[in-house]
Design a protein around this motif. Sequence first.
Motif, PDB file in Angstrom:
ATOM      1  N   MET A  65       0.793  -1.226  -0.187  1.00  0.00           N
ATOM      2  CA  MET A  65      -0.118  -0.498  -0.125  1.00  0.00           C
ATOM      3  C   MET A  65       0.533   1.538  -0.217  1.00  0.00           C
ATOM      4  N   GLN A  66       1.373   1.360   0.899  1.00  0.00           N
ATOM      5  CA  GLN A  66       3.082   2.406   1.037  1.00  0.00           C
ATOM      6  C   GLN A  66       3.400   2.806   0.093  1.00  0.00           C
ATOM      7  N   ALA A  67       4.050   1.639  -0.883  1.00  0.00           N
ATOM      8  CA  ALA A  67       4.705   1.739  -2.583  1.00  0.00           C
ATOM      9  C   ALA A  67       3.933   1.622  -3.442  1.00  0.00           C
ATOM     10  N   PHE A  68       2.618   1.706  -3.166  1.00  0.00           N
ATOM     11  CA  PHE A  68       2.009   2.333  -4.679  1.00  0.00           C
ATOM     12  C   PHE A  68       1.531   3.286  -4.458  1.00  0.00           C
ATOM     13  N   GLY A  69       1.300   3.996  -3.165  1.00  0.00           N
ATOM     14  CA  GLY A  69       0.668   5.830  -2.943  1.00  0.00           C
ATOM     15  C   GLY A  69       2.080   6.642  -3.103  1.00  0.00           C
ATOM     16  N   ILE A  70       3.602   5.179  -2.496  1.00  0.00           N
ATOM     17  CA  ILE A  70       4.647   6.584  -3.072  1.00  0.00           C
ATOM     18  C   ILE A  70       4.544   6.754  -4.031  1.00  0.00           C
ATOM     19  N   ALA A  71       4.625   5.122  -4.908  1.00  0.00           N
ATOM     20  CA  ALA A  71       4.667   5.348  -6.466  1.00  0.00           C
ATOM     21  C   ALA A  71       3.674   6.635  -7.559  1.00  0.00           C
ATOM     22  N   SER A  72       2.532   6.983  -6.829  1.00  0.00           N
ATOM     23  CA  SER A  72       0.914   7.661  -7.072  1.00  0.00           C
ATOM     24  C   SER A  72       2.062   9.526  -6.812  1.00  0.00           C
ATOM     25  N   LEU A  73       2.378   9.180  -5.873  1.00  0.00           N
ATOM     26  CA  LEU A  73       2.615  10.813  -4.969  1.00  0.00           C
ATOM     27  C   LEU A  73       4.186  11.023  -5.801  1.00  0.00           C
ATOM     28  N   LEU A  74       5.304  10.083  -6.447  1.00  0.00           N
ATOM     29  CA  LEU A  74       5.957  10.626  -7.073  1.00  0.00           C
ATOM     30  C   LEU A  74       5.563  10.663  -9.315  1.00  0.00           C
ATOM     31  N   GLY A  75       4.642   9.746  -9.245  1.00  0.00           N
ATOM     32  CA  GLY A  75       4.139  10.150 -10.495  1.00  0.00           C
ATOM     33  C   GLY A  75       3.322  11.917 -10.278  1.00  0.00           C
ATOM     34  N   CYS A  76       2.577  11.963  -9.724  1.00  0.00           N
ATOM     35  CA  CYS A  76       1.577  13.482  -9.476  1.00  0.00           C
ATOM     36  C   CYS A  76       3.122  14.578 -10.116  1.00  0.00           C
ATOM     37  N   VAL A  77       4.183  14.045  -9.273  1.00  0.00           N
ATOM     38  CA  VAL A  77       5.284  15.336  -9.671  1.00  0.00           C
ATOM     39  C   VAL A  77       6.391  15.286 -11.047  1.00  0.00           C
ATOM     40  N   LEU A  78       6.163  13.922 -11.212  1.00  0.00           N
ATOM     41  CA  LEU A  78       6.683  13.516 -12.693  1.00  0.00           C
ATOM     42  C   LEU A  78       5.533  14.344 -13.511  1.00  0.00           C
ATOM     43  N   CYS A  79       4.374  14.114 -13.398  1.00  0.00           N
ATOM     44  CA  CYS A  79       3.080  15.009 -14.613  1.00  0.00           C
ATOM     45  C   CYS A  79       3.600  15.933 -14.071  1.00  0.00           C
ATOM     46  N   MET A  80       4.147  16.836 -13.134  1.00  0.00           N
ATOM     47  CA  MET A  80       4.058  18.134 -12.999  1.00  0.00           C
ATOM     48  C   MET A  80       5.213  18.908 -13.551  1.00  0.00           C
ATOM     49  N   LEU A 106      -5.717   2.149  -2.286  1.00  0.00           N
ATOM     50  CA  LEU A 106      -6.894   2.336  -2.088  1.00  0.00           C
ATOM     51  C   LEU A 106      -7.271   0.778  -2.037  1.00  0.00           C
ATOM     52  N   ALA A 107      -7.190  -0.458  -2.986  1.00  0.00           N
ATOM     53  CA  ALA A 107      -7.395  -1.711  -3.189  1.00  0.00           C
ATOM     54  C   ALA A 107      -7.216  -2.322  -2.037  1.00  0.00           C
ATOM     55  N   LEU A 108      -5.288  -2.270  -2.146  1.00  0.00           N
ATOM     56  CA  LEU A 108      -5.129  -3.012  -0.962  1.00  0.00           C
ATOM     57  C   LEU A 108      -5.532  -2.455   0.128  1.00  0.00           C
ATOM     58  N   ALA A 109      -4.964  -1.429  -0.089  1.00  0.00           N
ATOM     59  CA  ALA A 109      -5.992  -0.847   1.827  1.00  0.00           C
ATOM     60  C   ALA A 109      -8.064  -1.541   2.226  1.00  0.00           C
ATOM     61  N   LEU A 110      -7.726  -2.012   0.842  1.00  0.00           N
ATOM     62  CA  LEU A 110      -8.767  -2.127   1.283  1.00  0.00           C
ATOM     63  C   LEU A 110      -9.095  -3.791   1.864  1.00  0.00           C
ATOM     64  N   ARG A 111      -8.161  -4.080   1.186  1.00  0.00           N
ATOM     65  CA  ARG A 111      -7.811  -5.865   1.389  1.00  0.00           C
ATOM     66  C   ARG A 111      -7.226  -6.251   2.616  1.00  0.00           C
ATOM     67  N   GLU A 112      -6.405  -5.508   3.340  1.00  0.00           N
ATOM     68  CA  GLU A 112      -5.899  -5.493   4.287  1.00  0.00           C
ATOM     69  C   GLU A 112      -7.026  -4.820   5.489  1.00  0.00           C
ATOM     70  N   ILE A 113      -8.089  -4.291   5.670  1.00  0.00           N
ATOM     71  CA  ILE A 113      -8.650  -3.604   6.268  1.00  0.00           C
ATOM     72  C   ILE A 113     -10.089  -5.336   6.225  1.00  0.00           C
ATOM     73  N   GLN A 114      -9.936  -5.749   5.389  1.00  0.00           N
ATOM     74  CA  GLN A 114     -11.123  -7.373   5.175  1.00  0.00           C
ATOM     75  C   GLN A 114     -10.167  -8.052   6.470  1.00  0.00           C
ATOM     76  N   ILE A 115      -9.091  -8.459   6.038  1.00  0.00           N
ATOM     77  CA  ILE A 115      -7.637  -8.816   6.740  1.00  0.00           C
ATOM     78  C   ILE A 115      -8.366  -8.655   8.481  1.00  0.00           C
ATOM     79  N   SER A 116      -8.232  -7.516   9.059  1.00  0.00           N
ATOM     80  CA  SER A 116      -8.112  -7.043  10.090  1.00  0.00           C
ATOM     81  C   SER A 116      -9.468  -7.215  10.766  1.00  0.00           C
ATOM     82  N   VAL A 117     -10.309  -7.290  10.165  1.00  0.00           N
ATOM     83  CA  VAL A 117     -11.906  -7.161  10.662  1.00  0.00           C
ATOM     84  C   VAL A 117     -11.919  -8.807  10.841  1.00  0.00           C
ATOM     85  N   HIS A 118     -11.606  -9.881   9.910  1.00  0.00           N
ATOM     86  CA  HIS A 118     -11.524 -11.068   9.944  1.00  0.00           C
ATOM     87  C   HIS A 118     -11.128 -11.713  11.310  1.00  0.00           C
TER      88      HIS A 118
END
Length: 133
Positions: A65-80, A106-118
């Motif tokens: 989740m963190q890796a994809f979030g950071i990659a997204s942030l880097l993508g935004c910076v590169l886009c700018m 976000l999809a990974l975050a949803l999966r992690e929350i599902q596992i946590s609730v289980h």
Amino acid sequence: MELTLTTPGLLFPALSLLLLAYTNRFLSLASLIRGLKDRYATTHNRAVFGQIQNLRTRLVLIRNMQAFGIASLLGCVLCMFVLFAGYNTIGKYVFGCSLILLMISLALALREIQISVHALNLELNDLEEEKER
């Protein structure tokens, strides 16, 4: 659609808060793992070992989740940067890729929350079984 420098910049606050939330989940999980490891070392309870295995899966999800979030942030910076250089078409593709990376995070975050609730439901079931005895 016209893509300007401000469009990817709008994601900075959201991504920063998202990464902070991911980091908080990681820190609480790390603390929980340390506590369960100590508990397992003294009791050798199989249920505790199962919880540790569950936490290992959640830890991998949080890392991704963190890796994809950071990659997204880097993508935004590169886009700018690309938009600033005047390459609007490339900027649109880079921004689209950063949005896809954010959706994966976000999809990974949803999966992690599902596992946590289980896992919490298993704990509650175990508590109810002990109460009935």
